[in-house]
Design a protein around this motif. Structure first.
Motif, PDB file in Angstrom:
ATOM      1  N   SER A 506       0.524  -1.137  -0.110  1.00 21.80           N
ATOM      2  CA  SER A 506       0.257  -0.019  -0.016  1.00 21.80           C
ATOM      3  C   SER A 506       0.858   1.178  -0.655  1.00 21.80           C
ATOM      4  O   SER A 506      -0.224   2.369  -0.444  1.00 21.80           O
ATOM      5  N   ALA A 507       1.910   1.204   0.472  1.00 24.13           N
ATOM      6  CA  ALA A 507       2.517   2.823   0.856  1.00 24.13           C
ATOM      7  C   ALA A 507       3.543   2.928  -0.332  1.00 24.13           C
ATOM      8  O   ALA A 507       3.117   4.095  -1.315  1.00 24.13           O
ATOM      9  N   GLY A 510       0.694   3.504  -2.853  1.00 22.09           N
ATOM     10  CA  GLY A 510       0.018   5.213  -2.083  1.00 22.09           C
ATOM     11  C   GLY A 510       0.849   6.321  -2.416  1.00 22.09           C
ATOM     12  O   GLY A 510       0.052   7.109  -3.407  1.00 22.09           O
ATOM     13  N   LYS A 529      -9.981  -2.405  -7.848  1.00 24.97           N
ATOM     14  CA  LYS A 529     -10.676  -3.261  -6.980  1.00 24.97           C
ATOM     15  C   LYS A 529     -11.403  -4.067  -7.162  1.00 24.97           C
ATOM     16  O   LYS A 529     -11.854  -5.009  -7.096  1.00 24.97           O
ATOM     17  N   GLU A 537      -8.897  -3.600   1.041  1.00 21.84           N
ATOM     18  CA  GLU A 537      -8.175  -3.241   2.445  1.00 21.84           C
ATOM     19  C   GLU A 537      -6.995  -2.331   1.610  1.00 21.84           C
ATOM     20  O   GLU A 537      -7.215  -1.175   2.303  1.00 21.84           O
ATOM     21  N   LEU A 538      -6.340  -3.001   1.083  1.00 17.38           N
ATOM     22  CA  LEU A 538      -5.615  -1.916   0.408  1.00 17.38           C
ATOM     23  C   LEU A 538      -5.920  -1.477  -0.516  1.00 17.38           C
ATOM     24  O   LEU A 538      -5.859   0.381  -0.428  1.00 17.38           O
ATOM     25  N   TYR A 539      -7.068  -1.048  -1.302  1.00 17.30           N
ATOM     26  CA  TYR A 539      -7.649   0.070  -1.989  1.00 17.30           C
ATOM     27  C   TYR A 539      -8.406   1.509  -1.159  1.00 17.30           C
ATOM     28  O   TYR A 539      -7.660   2.226  -1.095  1.00 17.30           O
ATOM     29  N   TYR A 540      -9.212   0.716   0.388  1.00 17.00           N
ATOM     30  CA  TYR A 540      -9.690   1.821   1.514  1.00 17.00           C
ATOM     31  C   TYR A 540      -7.688   2.548   1.785  1.00 17.00           C
ATOM     32  O   TYR A 540      -8.017   3.642   1.709  1.00 17.00           O
ATOM     33  N   ARG A 541      -6.897   2.107   2.389  1.00 18.87           N
ATOM     34  CA  ARG A 541      -5.425   2.558   2.360  1.00 18.87           C
ATOM     35  C   ARG A 541      -4.997   3.049   1.906  1.00 18.87           C
ATOM     36  O   ARG A 541      -4.901   4.427   1.561  1.00 18.87           O
ATOM     37  N   ILE A 542      -4.977   2.906   0.367  1.00 18.38           N
ATOM     38  CA  ILE A 542      -4.738   3.721  -1.054  1.00 18.38           C
ATOM     39  C   ILE A 542      -5.680   5.572  -0.541  1.00 18.38           C
ATOM     40  O   ILE A 542      -5.561   6.082  -1.016  1.00 18.38           O
ATOM     41  N   SER A 544      -7.339   6.473   1.492  1.00 20.00           N
ATOM     42  CA  SER A 544      -7.013   7.139   2.718  1.00 20.00           C
ATOM     43  C   SER A 544      -5.469   7.888   2.144  1.00 20.00           C
ATOM     44  O   SER A 544      -5.752   9.627   3.315  1.00 20.00           O
ATOM     45  N   THR A 545      -5.030   7.641   1.479  1.00 24.84           N
ATOM     46  CA  THR A 545      -3.414   7.967   1.611  1.00 24.84           C
ATOM     47  C   THR A 545      -3.415   9.399   0.613  1.00 24.84           C
ATOM     48  O   THR A 545      -3.131  10.619   1.114  1.00 24.84           O
TER      49      THR A 545
END
Length: 572
Positions: A506-507, A510, A529, A537-542, A544-545
């Motif tokens: 994700s880092a 993002g 996605k 989960e990874l989609y939501y993290r990105i 958020s970034t």
């Protein structure tokens, strides 16, 4: 002068084949077919292997054995051929002891050359008429045009077909596409897929060639377009928008329309842009016009997802026009011919090639579950194997077959630098072609953040990177429908490799999406996605970034569509 005579003279004066788009086996078949027509006999052919001086055979009226031998020596001159014949072939012929021996070569032969050849094979060649050079073969093709038509790759390289291709009024990317079609002809192997797709085109006037990456969709579509140009159709290459094709549709004129990757890497973008409805409406118009053909390509997975998300693609029943290429649709013989053709045209050293023949190792390749033409192109590319020793080449081939997703790993990890990798990643995550100005801006953002470049040399870094990447990993296109140059991937399989490498990071993801201030990048993120290439989960993290980096820094008037799209995605 009757029509038949005029036709023969026209072919004689127009056609001057050098046979360089045929491999040696294809050349042997051509020679046998020409001699069969000339002698009005059936010429027996023999399975590939050490021929012992025999490429064809027939029996004369007196039941005397007649041997045919062909040498396709376009990569060597006449002097080298003479030495080889005197050293090896003359002895083979003596052992066979035929009543008559016919020799053919793709090289041009002078009167003196024929005399020397007759002496080498004396007493088996009794007449210089049984020595056929390049000009003699072209004369026979003029006399027997049905043989020319039978040999598809030869016919496609005829001056009339080539003139039709080159006289197509194309510009920019379309011209490049046309040249790509011409250049790829020598690598083409006609399989059952070819005739099946033509049957569908003749019946429905449209065909959607589908299949997964590397299976040969575009290659087949290219040669279908080439085939119709040879039949007198005008080539109309569609870039991104059907508008020009719709405007260029001429009643009564034979036209073949070609739309490669019509849904793109990002099916959501195509559907939102209503590409699906316009394409299907265009298909309807083509279906009722017998003078038109429409060829499209799409990845199977993208089209399947498109059918799920687009009511039109389902309602209109695009299925009946779909022709899917799968590994199972390629017979072992087809695979062997594809492998052989790649080896013949590759420029691999003889030592590397020999490694594939020891103990019939080529059978391991043709029978491998991961066989596909793109992978074969990789493992037979001399530039990619120049650092692989002769002894290690077989292991290298097996490794790439076992792990096809790693075909780009060596390029990314060993052959390009960090700034080039960054640019390629940005194009991948944009989901489609990105304007050069947008890529330059995103590149600057990323390399400055990472401390890879300074404000004083970032322009130099970008320009240097483009010189390295364009033509190998990226392509620079100028379209009549876009403002300024567009940068896209040179090979779509690059995206598969990059996404697999980062699909849990994700880092990294993002950071790249933050640098891309394009609406397309957001559409691509959502598409990844929806197609399960990114976890939710990874989609939501990105997201958020992006929220932290974009929204919290204030609304930008420069990219209102971008921020509107981002807010909608966060709200959803």
């Amino acid at each position: 002068m009757n029509i038949e005579t005029r036709t023969h003279l026209r072919v004689y004066f127009l056609q001057n084949y050098n046979f360089d788009n045929l491999n040696d086996k294809e050349f042997e078949v051509l020679v046998n077919d020409l001699i069969a027509s000339k002698e009005s006999v059936h010429v027996d052919r023999f399975k590939p292997g050490k021929d012992a001086g025999v490429d064809g055979r027939f029996f004369s009226a007196k039941e005397h054995e007649v041997i045919v031998q062909s040498k396709h020596w376009i990569k060597s001159g006449i002097a080298a051929l003479m030495r080889r014949l005197a050293k090896d072939e003359a002895h083979k012929v003596k052992l066979i002891n035929p009543k008559r021996y016919i020799f053919a070569t793709s090289l041009p032969l002078s009167r003196a050359d024929k005399i020397k050849l007759k002496d080498i094979f004396s007493p088996y060649i009794t007449s210089e008429d049984d020595i056929l050079g390049k000009d003699n073969l072209n004369d026979l093709l003029a006399q027997y045009p049905d043989v020319e038509k039978k040999h598809y790759k030869l016919w496609l390289s005829s001056s009339s077909v080539l003139d039709a291709m080159l006289n197509s009024a194309l510009t920019g990317r379309r011209e490049a596409k046309r040249d790509q079609i011409i250049d790829a002809t020598k690598m083409y192997v006609v399989t059952e897929n070819h005739s099946n797709a033509i049957d569908k085109l003749e019946e429905l006037h449209s065909v959607v060639i589908t299949g997964e990456g590397g299976i040969g969709k575009t290659t087949l579509a290219d040669q279908l377009a080439h085939y119709y140009v040879g039949k007198g159709f005008e080539l109309c290459v569609i870039e991104d928008d059907l508008s020009e094709a719709e405007a260029g549709l001429k009643k009564g004129r034979q036209q073949v329309f070609y739309f490669d990757d019509f849904l793109g890497r990002n099916y959501l973008m195509a559907i939102e842009g209503r590409t699906d409805s316009r394409v299907l409406n265009f298909m309807d118009r083509i279906e009722i016009d017998r003078s038109k053909r429409f060829i499209l390509t799409s990845r199977s997975s993208v089209l399947k997802q498109g059918k799920f998300d687009s009511d039109l693609l389902g309602i209109k029943k695009v299925d009946k026009k779909e022709y899917e290429i799968t590994i199972s649709s390629l017979s072992i013989l087809d695979r062997a011919r594809i492998l052989y053709n790649h080896i013949w045209n590759s420029g691999l050293s003889n030592e590397h090639i020999e490694q594939l023949y020891i103990d019939r190792r080529y059978a391991t390749i043709t029978q491998h579950d991961n066989f596909n033409p793109r992978l074969i192109s990789f493992i037979t590319d001399p530039d990619r194997v120049r650092d692989v020793s002769i002894e290690d080449y077989r292991a290298y081939v097996v490794e790439k077959l076992d792990n096809p997703e790693d075909v780009w790993a060596h390029v990314f990890d060993k052959q390009i630098d960090e700034v080039t990798r960054i640019a390629v990643f940005l194009v991948v995550y944009n989901g489609t072609a990105v304007s050069e100005s947008e890529l330059r801006s995103a590149f600057k953002h990323r390399v400055l953040n990472d401390g890879i470049a300074t404000a004083s040399n970032v322009v130099f870094q970008f320009d240097s990177m483009m010189k390295v990447a364009v033509g190998s990993l990226l392509q620079r296109e100028i379209s009549s429908t876009s403002k300024g140059p567009q940068i896209n991937l040179f090979n779509p399989s690059v995206a598969d490799f990059v996404l697999r490498r980062h699909n849990r990071d994700s880092a990294t993801l993002g950071a790249f999406f933050v640098c891309l201030n394009t609406e397309n990048s957001l559409v691509n993120l959502k598409s990844l996605k929806e197609s399960s290439r990114l976890s939710k989960e990874l989609y939501y993290r990105i997201l958020s970034t992006l929220c932290a980096e974009k929204i919290n820094k204030g609304f930008s008037q420069e990219h209102p569509k971008y921020f509107t799209r981002l807010l909608q995605m966060i709200s959803d």
